[in-house]
Enzyme design. Structure first.
Site, mmCIF file in Angstrom:
data_model
loop_
_atom_site.group_PDB
_atom_site.id
_atom_site.type_symbol
_atom_site.label_atom_id
_atom_site.label_comp_id
_atom_site.label_asym_id
_atom_site.label_seq_id
_atom_site.Cartn_x
_atom_site.Cartn_y
_atom_site.Cartn_z
ATOM 1 N N SER A 151 -74.574 32.151 -32.831
ATOM 2 C CA SER A 151 -75.984 31.774 -32.756
ATOM 3 C C SER A 151 -76.850 32.954 -33.158
ATOM 4 O O SER A 151 -76.422 34.115 -33.129
ATOM 5 C CB SER A 151 -76.349 31.364 -31.325
ATOM 6 O OG SER A 151 -76.433 32.510 -30.489
ATOM 7 N N ASP A 152 -78.094 32.638 -33.533
ATOM 8 C CA ASP A 152 -79.094 33.691 -33.560
ATOM 9 C C ASP A 152 -79.386 34.072 -32.104
ATOM 10 O O ASP A 152 -79.046 33.338 -31.177
ATOM 11 C CB ASP A 152 -80.358 33.210 -34.275
ATOM 12 C CG ASP A 152 -81.192 34.357 -34.823
ATOM 13 O OD1 ASP A 152 -80.993 35.520 -34.401
ATOM 14 O OD2 ASP A 152 -82.039 34.099 -35.690
ATOM 15 N N TRP A 153 -80.018 35.209 -31.923
ATOM 16 C CA TRP A 153 -80.191 35.762 -30.576
ATOM 17 C C TRP A 153 -81.119 34.879 -29.756
ATOM 18 O O TRP A 153 -82.267 34.632 -30.131
ATOM 19 C CB TRP A 153 -80.708 37.187 -30.683
ATOM 20 C CG TRP A 153 -79.625 38.232 -30.754
ATOM 21 C CD1 TRP A 153 -79.568 39.395 -30.037
ATOM 22 C CD2 TRP A 153 -78.420 38.238 -31.551
ATOM 23 N NE1 TRP A 153 -78.412 40.116 -30.342
ATOM 24 C CE2 TRP A 153 -77.700 39.421 -31.262
ATOM 25 C CE3 TRP A 153 -77.869 37.342 -32.469
ATOM 26 C CZ2 TRP A 153 -76.475 39.730 -31.860
ATOM 27 C CZ3 TRP A 153 -76.653 37.657 -33.071
ATOM 28 C CH2 TRP A 153 -75.977 38.828 -32.761
ATOM 29 N N THR A 154 -80.603 34.361 -28.643
ATOM 30 C CA THR A 154 -81.233 33.391 -27.738
ATOM 31 C C THR A 154 -81.480 32.061 -28.435
ATOM 32 O O THR A 154 -82.375 31.318 -28.044
ATOM 33 C CB THR A 154 -82.545 33.918 -27.108
ATOM 34 O OG1 THR A 154 -83.578 33.964 -28.101
ATOM 35 C CG2 THR A 154 -82.365 35.292 -26.499
ATOM 36 N N GLY A 155 -80.672 31.736 -29.430
ATOM 37 C CA GLY A 155 -80.864 30.518 -30.200
ATOM 38 C C GLY A 155 -79.912 29.398 -29.831
ATOM 39 O O GLY A 155 -79.588 28.572 -30.690
#
Length: 857
Positions: free
Chosen positions: A233-237
C-alpha cells in the site's frame, strides 16, 4: 531492531519451506510494516527486516529528520524530457548504488501516473502525459535500479492524479480510457522491466479503493498481466482488512497495523479470511526477502552517502539533458565571446530548487544554484555577474539552512527533547527562556530548519508525547528588514533576539504542511538586521495536542522555519530593470518551487506567483534579448511568451541544477530535450479542466470526461494550438529528415520504422526522432495520432545517420470493451517521423492485412 539469530536464512532458502515454519501470529505480523521503512522480522525462523526508502528522484534513507544526505536527480518530468532511455537507466543504477550505501533493499519509485492536469500536486513526480513515453522511461529506470539487485516499486496503481481528497476521491474512468491512458504505462513497464514491487494508489477507482480493488489487483494485474511481484500500500493507504487481503494487497505500510493485526485475527475467527489467504500474502513478502538476500545488501546495515566524480558528472549531465530550449529567435544562445557584465535576475536564481515537495524531497548531499553555476561559468570567460531578485516567488519563506549556526560555530541548530514540560510556562515568554531548564531526555544537532520528527529520534529516550526546543543563532547575509516564518506540527512559539515574534500556541490554525498535519505558516518582520551579526533564535513546542488529534502514525511533531530579506515590490522590480538595461547579457530565472508543487495539495491555477509576470514583462521591455529560464515541474501560463525571444524550461534539476543549466547557456552542452508535457496557453485549454480536484461531480467523484483524449491527443482532436506542443524542443543546430521506410507488419503486428537524420548545422548535437501512428479508418473514435516510439541520435556537424525504431502490436491497437481486449483493425495506418507532435517531418503508409485481438502484456 531485532538482531538475527543463528537460524538466519540465506539467498538459497526455499520459500515454501520457510512459509510452512512461520507461526500464524507471526504471519499476521508480517502483513504490516515495522515502522515507516521496514518489514517485520521473524527471528525464530531467521527472517530479517527488509528496508525500503523513498524515491523517486533520490534515496532519503530511513529518516525524514537528520537523514543521511543523498543525491537528488532531476524531477521525472525533466528526466522524461530527455527522451533518453540510456540516461534513465544510468540514473536508476546510480539510485541503486545509493540504496546499497544506505542498506536499502527496496526503492519506492518510479512514480508512473499519467499527468491528467497541469495542477496535479505530484505532477513533477511522474514522467509524462503520454503513456508510451511514461512507461518506456519508467522501464529503463526500473531496469537500471534492478540491475544492481535493488527492487524498484512502480507506483501509484492507478489514477492517483490529484491530491485534493486523495484518500477518498473516486476516479470515475471509462474502461477504454483506463486501459489506454492510465494503466498503459504500468503495463509497458511491467512488460519491459518487471518491477519487483508495486504500490497501490490512495484513491478509489470507479467506486472501490485501489488497495482493495479485486478487479484491478487480481483480474488485471495478477491474472491478465501475470505480475508476480510484491504489492504494497501507499503509506496509510489501506481502508479495509478482509477486502484488501482478498484483493491481493500483500503489505500494509507503514506499521503499526491500522487495518490488520488484531483485525486479521478476528476475521480468521469469523472465517471471513482463511490461513491460505494469509499464506498467499506472506509468500510474496518472502519472495522479496529472497531477492534482498541475493542483492547481498546487509540487513539493518548502516546508512552512508555516495559522492564520487562519476556520480557528480552523471548528476550534471542529467540536469543539462533535462533542460528544454523552447525559443531562441535571435540566436542569443549559446552565450559566446566574453560579455563584460552578466545580469542574473529572479527568485529562482539564488536558491537551488532541486525537487518538488512532499515525499520526493530529501536532504541533498550538495546543491548548485543557477546563480552559482552561471557565476562559475562566467568567471571562466572573464565576465562579471551581478544579481537582483526582482520579485519573490515563495509561498513559504526559504529555509534558514545556511544562515544558522550552533553555539560552537558549526552550521545548524540544537534540538532538545523532554518527556514532560520543563517548566510551567515553557512556551510562553522570553523571560522564561533565561531560566535554567532541567536536563533534557535526549538532544541532537541538526543542519536544517525543516524537521519532520516522524523518525530520527531515539525511541528509547523520548516518549511519543514530548516537549521540544530548537535553538540556534541566525546570521543574515544581507542588512535590512527580514521576514521570519514558522509552521509546526504541534503547539509552540518562535523567539527572536529576546522577543516572542510568532505565536502558534494560541489555537493555531491547521495548514497544509507536513502532509496536512501542520499549522498554517505565520510570518513576522524583524527590522534593522546587520549582515554577519548573530541573533539568537529559539522555537519551543509541544506535540501533545497533535497526538490528541489521532495522527495516523507516530510523530513527535514538526518544525519548518524560514527567513528572507524583505523586498519592496516596486524597488525590487526597479532594481532588476536597471540591472538588465546596463548589462551585456541578462538572464532571468523564474518559475515555481516545492512550495507550489508538492504532495498533499494541488495548484489552484496555472499562474506564476506574485509579481513574476510583471517582472518578466518589464525586464523584457528593458532588454528584449533577455534569456528567460522557466523552472517548474509542470506547465504555467506565460502571458509574456510572445515577447520573450529566448526561453528555456529547466524543470527541477537536482543537485547539479545550476551547473547543468550553465552548461546549456554557455554552449558546453547543446540542448536536446523535448517536452514530456503539452504546455497549454491557459488552464481552460487543459482537457481535464471541467472535472479536476474540487470540481468533482458529486461528493468525492472526479469524472474523467476527456476519456482517451489526454494531453496532446486533446489538442489534436480539437485542432487547438498549445503554447508549446508535446515533444517540442530546439537545438543550437538544425536537423533534416529523409528516406522514411516502414516494413510490412507481421501477423502479430510488429514492424520497423527507419529514416535518415542529418545534422546540417555547425554544432554537434542530438536529435530525438519521434514516431507517431495514425489510424485511417476505425470502428471507434481514435486520437489523430499517438506516439508509439522514439530514438535519440547523436550527430556531429554535417553527419547523417540511419535511425531505426522497432514497433509492436501496441502501435496499431486500441482497447475495445466489446471484445474485452485490444483490437488491431485491418486497414491503412499513417506513420510519421517527427521532431515534435506538431512538427511532422515525414510520413508514409503501412497496411495491416487482417484484424486481430489480444489480451495481457
Amino acid at each position: 531492531m531485532t538482531a538475527l539469530n543463528a537460524k538466519a536464512l540465506d539467498a538459497n532458502f526455499d520459500v515454501e519451506d520457510v512459509l510452512s515454519r512461520i507461526r500464524l501470529p507471526d504471519k499476521i505480523r508480517m502483513l504490516t510494516g515495522l515502522g515507516w521503512w521496514h518489514t517485520e522480522p521473524v527471528p525464530d525462523v531467521g527472517i530479517p527486516s527488509v528496508r525500503m526508502s523513498d524515491g523517486p528522484n533520490g534515496v532519503r534513507g530511513t529518516r525524514f529528520f537528520n537523514s543521511v544526505p543523498s543525491s537528488c536527480f532531476p524531477s521525472s518530468t525533466g528526466l522524461a524530457s530527455s527522451f533518453d532511455d540510456e540516461l534513465a537507466y544510468q540514473v536508476g543504477k546510480a539510485l541503486a548504488d545509493e540504496c546499497r550505501a544506505k542498506g536499502c533493499h527496496i526503492l519506492l519509485g518510479p512514480t508512473t501516473n499519467t499527468q491528467r492536469s497541469p495542477l496535479g500536486g505530484r505532477g513533477f513526480e511522474s514522467f509524462s502525459e503520454d503513456p508510451h513515453l511514461n512507461g518506456t522511461i519508467a522501464a529503463a529506470y526500473i531496469n537500471g535500479v534492478q540491475s544492481q539487485g535493488v527492487a524498484a516499486t512502480i507506483k501509484h496503481f492507478v489514477c492517483n492524479d490529484q491530491e485534493y481528497e486523495r484518500f477518498s476521491s473516486d476516479s470515475v474512468v471509462s474502461e477504454r480510457a483506463l486501459r489506454e491512458i492510465y494503466l498503459k504505462p504500468f503495463q509497458i513497464a511491467i512488460k519491459k522491466a518487471d518491477p519487483w514491487a508495486l504500490m497501490t494508489a490512495y484513491n478509489r477507482l470507479n467506486g472501490t479503493h485501489c488497495s482493495e480493488n479485486f478487479d484491478l489487483l487480481q483480474n488485471i494485474l495478477r491474472k491478465e498481466w501475470g505480475y508476480e511481484g510484491l504489492i504494497m500500500s501507499d503509506w496509510t493507504g489501506v481502508y479495509s482488512t478482509v477486502e484488501s487481503i482478498k484483493a491481493g494487497l500483500d503489505l500494509e505500510m507503514p506499521g503499526p497495523a491500522y487495518m490488520r493485526g488484531k483485525a486479521v485475527e478476528r476475521a480468521l475467527i469469523g472465517q471471513k479470511l482463511f490461513p491460505s489467504d494469509i499464506d498467499d500474502r506472506v509468500r510474496k513478502i518472502l519472495e522479496i526477502l529472497k531477492r534482498a538476500y541475493a542483492s547481498a545488501i546487509p540487513f539493518n546495515g548502516p546508512e552512508e552517502g555516495v559522492d564520487t566524480p562519476q556520480l557528480r558528472a552523471l548528476l550534471r549531465k542529467a540536469a543539462a539533458d533535462a533542460t528544454v530550449l523552447l525559443k531562441n529567435d535571435n540566436s542569443v544562445l549559446p552565450i559566446v565571446g566574453s560579455p563584460k557584465k552578466i545580469a542574473v535576475i529572479g527568485p529562482n536564481a539564488k536558491q537551488a530548487f532541486t525537487s518538488g515537495g512532499g515525499s520526493a524531497r530529501l536532504l541533498s548531499s550538495y546543491t548548485v544554484s543557477p546563480l552559482e553555476g552561471i557565476t562559475a561559468a562566467a568567471q571562466e570567460i572573464g565576465s562579471t555577474v551581478d544579481y537582483a531578485i526582482g520579485a519573490t516567488s515563495h509561498v513559504l519563506l526559504p529555509l534558514l539552512d545556511g544562515l544558522i549556526q550552533q553555539n560552537s560555530g558549526e552550521p545548524g541548530a540544537l534540538v532538545e527533547f523532554w518527556n514532560e514540560s520543563p517548566s510551567a510556562s515553557f512556551l510562553s515568554t522570553y523571560a522564561n527562556l533565561q531560566e535554567p531548564l532541567p536536563a533534557c531526555a535526549w538532544s541532537t544537532p541538526t543542519l536544517g530548519s525543516w524537521c519532520f520528527l516522524a523518525d530520527g529520534v531515539d525511541d528509547t529516550e523520548v516518549n511519543e508525547i514530548c516537549w521540544i526546543r530548537y535553538s540556534t543563532t541566525f546570521v543574515p547575509d544581507e542588512s535590512g528588514d527580514w521576514e521570519i516564518g514558522l509552521n509546526i506540527t504541534g503547539s509552540g512559539n518562535l523567539f527572536f533576539d529576546g522577543n516572542m515574534v510568532i505565536d502558534l500556541s494560541t489555537n493555531p490554525e491547521q495548514g497544509e504542511g507536513f502532509f496536512g498535519l501542520g499549522t498554517v505558516d505565520v510570518h513576522a518582520t524583524v527590522k534593522g538586521l546587520e549582515a554577519g551579526k548573530a541573533y539568537p533564535l529559539e522555537i519551543r513546542l509541544s506535540n501533545a495536542e497533535f497526538i490528541g488529534r489521532g495522527a495516523p502514525f507516530t510523530c513527535r511533531g514538526g518544525i519548518r522555519a524560514g527567513a528572507a530579506k524583505y523586498v519592496d515590490e516596486e524597488e525590487g522590480i526597479s532594481n532588476a530593470v536597471k540591472l538588465a538595461k546596463e548589462s551585456d547579457v541578462a538572464i532571468l530565472v523564474i518559475g515555481l518551487n516545492h512550495d507550489w508543487e508538492s504532495e498533499g495539495f494541488d495548484r489552484k491555477d496555472m499562474k506564476l506567483p506574485g509579481l513574476m509576470n510583471r517582472l518578466v514583462s518589464e525586464v523584457l521591455e528593458a532588454n528584449p534579448d533577455t534569456i528567460v529560464v522557466h523552472q517548474s515541474g509542470t506547465p504555467t501560463e506565460m502571458p509574456w511568451v510572445d515577447k520573450a525571444k529566448t526561453l528555456l524550461q529547466a524543470f527541477y534539476g537536482g543537485n547539479e541544477l545550476g551547473n547543468g543549466l550553465a552548461d546549456v547557456l554557455f554552449g558546453r552542452v547543446n540542448p536536446s530535450g523535448k517536452l514530456s508535457l503539452t504546455f497549454p496557453k491557459r488552464l481552460q485549454d487543459s482537457p481535464s479542466h471541467p472535472s479536476f480536484g474540487q470540481k468533482g461531480e458529486g461528493y468525492g467523484q472526479v469524472l474523467y470526461n476527456e476519456g482517451i483524449f489526454v494531453g496532446y491527443r486533446s489538442f489534436d482532436i480539437k485542432d487547438l494550438k498549445p503554447m508549446f506542443s508535446f515533444g517540442h524542443g530546439l537545438s543550437y543546430t538544425t536537423f533534416e529528415y529523409s528516406d522514411l521506410q516502414v516494413s510490412q507488419p507481421t501477423a502479430e503486428g510488429s514492424f520497423s520504422v527507419s529514416c535518415t537524420v542529418k545534422n546540417v548545422g555547425k554544432r554537434d548535437g542530438a536529435e530525438v526522432v519521434q514516431v507517431y501512428v495514425s489510424d485511417v479508418a476505425f470502428s471507434l473514435p481514435r486520437p489523430v495520432k499517438e506516439l508509439k516510439g522514439y530514438a535519440k541520435v547523436w550527430l556531429k556537424a554535417g553527419e547523417g545517420k540511419a535511425v531505426k525504431v522497432e514497433l509492436d502490436r501496441d502501435a496499431l491497437s486500441f482497447y475495445d470493451n466489446r471484445a474485452e481486449g485490444w483490437v488491431a483493425e485491418a486497414g491503412e495506418f499513417i506513420v510519421y517521423a517527427a521532431a515534435s507532435s506538431d512538427d511532422l517531418r515525414l510520413s508514409t503508409k503501412v497496411n495491416l492485412p487482417e484484424t486481430f485481438t489480444w489480451r495481457g502484456l
